[in-house]
Design a protein around this motif. Sequence first.
Motif, PDB file in Angstrom:
ATOM      1  N   PHE A 186       0.819  -1.208   0.000  1.00 46.73           N
ATOM      2  CA  PHE A 186       0.000   0.000   0.000  1.00 46.73           C
ATOM      3  C   PHE A 186       0.855   1.260   0.000  1.00 46.73           C
ATOM      4  CE2 PHE A 186      -3.241  -3.008   1.532  1.00 46.73           C
ATOM      5  CZ  PHE A 186      -4.263  -2.693   0.647  1.00 46.73           C
ATOM      6  N   TYR A 187       2.028   1.183   0.579  1.00 43.22           N
ATOM      7  CA  TYR A 187       2.922   2.343   0.580  1.00 43.22           C
ATOM      8  C   TYR A 187       3.268   2.744  -0.848  1.00 43.22           C
ATOM      9  CZ  TYR A 187       7.059   5.250   1.065  1.00 43.22           C
ATOM     10  OH  TYR A 187       7.963   6.273   0.952  1.00 43.22           O
ATOM     11  N   TYR A 188       3.636   1.779  -1.670  1.00 40.66           N
ATOM     12  CA  TYR A 188       4.001   2.101  -3.049  1.00 40.66           C
ATOM     13  C   TYR A 188       2.781   2.338  -3.932  1.00 40.66           C
ATOM     14  CZ  TYR A 188       8.821   1.178  -1.889  1.00 40.66           C
ATOM     15  OH  TYR A 188      10.062   1.257  -1.317  1.00 40.66           O
ATOM     16  N   THR A 189       1.664   1.710  -3.589  1.00 43.17           N
ATOM     17  CA  THR A 189       0.437   1.925  -4.357  1.00 43.17           C
ATOM     18  C   THR A 189      -0.016   3.376  -4.267  1.00 43.17           C
ATOM     19  OG1 THR A 189      -0.310  -0.368  -4.116  1.00 43.17           O
ATOM     20  CG2 THR A 189      -2.001   1.293  -4.540  1.00 43.17           C
ATOM     21  N   LYS A 190       0.149   3.999  -3.108  1.00 41.32           N
ATOM     22  CA  LYS A 190      -0.373   5.360  -2.934  1.00 41.32           C
ATOM     23  C   LYS A 190       0.354   6.403  -3.780  1.00 41.32           C
ATOM     24  CE  LYS A 190       2.287   6.541   1.270  1.00 41.32           C
ATOM     25  NZ  LYS A 190       2.859   7.839   0.880  1.00 41.32           N
ATOM     26  N   PHE A 191       1.466   6.008  -4.420  1.00 42.89           N
ATOM     27  CA  PHE A 191       2.181   6.937  -5.296  1.00 42.89           C
ATOM     28  C   PHE A 191       1.662   6.886  -6.732  1.00 42.89           C
ATOM     29  CE2 PHE A 191       5.252   6.475  -1.826  1.00 42.89           C
ATOM     30  CZ  PHE A 191       5.496   7.807  -1.562  1.00 42.89           C
ATOM     31  N   ALA A 192       0.635   6.099  -6.988  1.00 42.26           N
ATOM     32  CA  ALA A 192       0.054   6.060  -8.329  1.00 42.26           C
ATOM     33  C   ALA A 192      -0.474   7.447  -8.704  1.00 42.26           C
ATOM     34  CB  ALA A 192      -1.081   5.041  -8.387  1.00 42.26           C
ATOM     35  N   PRO A 193      -0.179   7.925  -9.909  1.00 39.61           N
ATOM     36  CA  PRO A 193      -0.713   9.225 -10.324  1.00 39.61           C
ATOM     37  C   PRO A 193      -2.211   9.127 -10.596  1.00 39.61           C
ATOM     38  CG  PRO A 193       0.420   8.182 -12.155  1.00 39.61           C
ATOM     39  CD  PRO A 193       0.662   7.311 -10.946  1.00 39.61           C
ATOM     40  N   SER A 194      -2.881  10.257 -10.517  1.00 45.01           N
ATOM     41  CA  SER A 194      -4.313  10.327 -10.801  1.00 45.01           C
ATOM     42  C   SER A 194      -4.634  11.742 -11.250  1.00 45.01           C
ATOM     43  CB  SER A 194      -5.131   9.969  -9.553  1.00 45.01           C
ATOM     44  OG  SER A 194      -4.784  10.816  -8.465  1.00 45.01           O
ATOM     45  N   TRP A 195      -5.829  11.942 -11.775  1.00 44.47           N
ATOM     46  CA  TRP A 195      -6.202  13.271 -12.249  1.00 44.47           C
ATOM     47  C   TRP A 195      -6.107  14.255 -11.090  1.00 44.47           C
ATOM     48  CZ3 TRP A 195      -9.416  17.260 -11.188  1.00 44.47           C
ATOM     49  CH2 TRP A 195      -9.569  18.226 -12.196  1.00 44.47           C
ATOM     50  N   GLY A 196      -5.303  15.320 -11.280  1.00 45.81           N
ATOM     51  CA  GLY A 196      -5.137  16.313 -10.234  1.00 45.81           C
ATOM     52  C   GLY A 196      -4.436  15.791  -8.996  1.00 45.81           C
TER      53      GLY A 196
END
Length: 272
Positions: A186-196
């Motif tokens: 989850f630590y690395y997942t939260k760095f996924a880019p997203s709109w804005g």
Amino acid sequence: MKFISLVEEMKTVRDYKKEPVDSSLIQKVIEAGNETRGIVKSQGASIVFIKNGKEVYSELSGKAGYYGKMIEAPHYLAIVSKPYPNFQENSGYIMEWIRLKAWEFGLGTCWLSMEDDVELKKKLDLEEDEVVTALIAIGHPYSGIFKTDISPKSGRMGVEDIVYLQNWENSCSVEYLDSRGLTNIFYYTKFAPSWGNKQPWRFIIDKEKVFLVVNKEQQKSMKIDAGIVMLYFEKASHEEGIIGKWRLDVEEVMGKRYHIPEDYELIGYYSI
């Protein structure tokens, strides 16, 4: 390079050198996208290389860009697809993998949103039922002293802010994640880019399944964002030795079971 190393290193690039990228390097990037299995079996989607960046930049100014500003680059890459089940999620997954591999090959990229894709469809001579599902700028990064970062600064929520245990009303502690060997995932997942960079996704852990839900606020980008974050979760899981695959055949009734708010949509689950 390992996935977590790519995540730690990769940055969005908005300033590019003007010289074109060697065609063999572009081909390596495209091949990486073609070789990834995606979330579902692709049905007619293709990766399109847009060579003449200067021309496209002029044509798409005001119609596509990053926070409303078109990014000038020597080239662009697009994913073109006819609609099929989960084609948008698939496009987000594949294009983000392309971005990661491009960085590994020494290239920079930037996600571009499309306010009006009519001109791009004309440029690519697409069929009526074909759509441009994803678009990025690509080229050699430029870091000259007269360039400035035009992007707004954004923070990142912590793991405890995006993960729930068994239902939406029960936040998941880091201690629980540690006990199951899920904290790094989850630590690395939260760095996924997203709109804005709004991090519109949340996760619910129920026994051996992790459910993904995404905020509906940005309908146009919601499923692309879902595909991107599914890539991050899957790759991080694989590096932690949890080999699985996303399943998107979820029943709507599950939303009520997990008390998911109406402004969020249940996308699928991953077995852990």
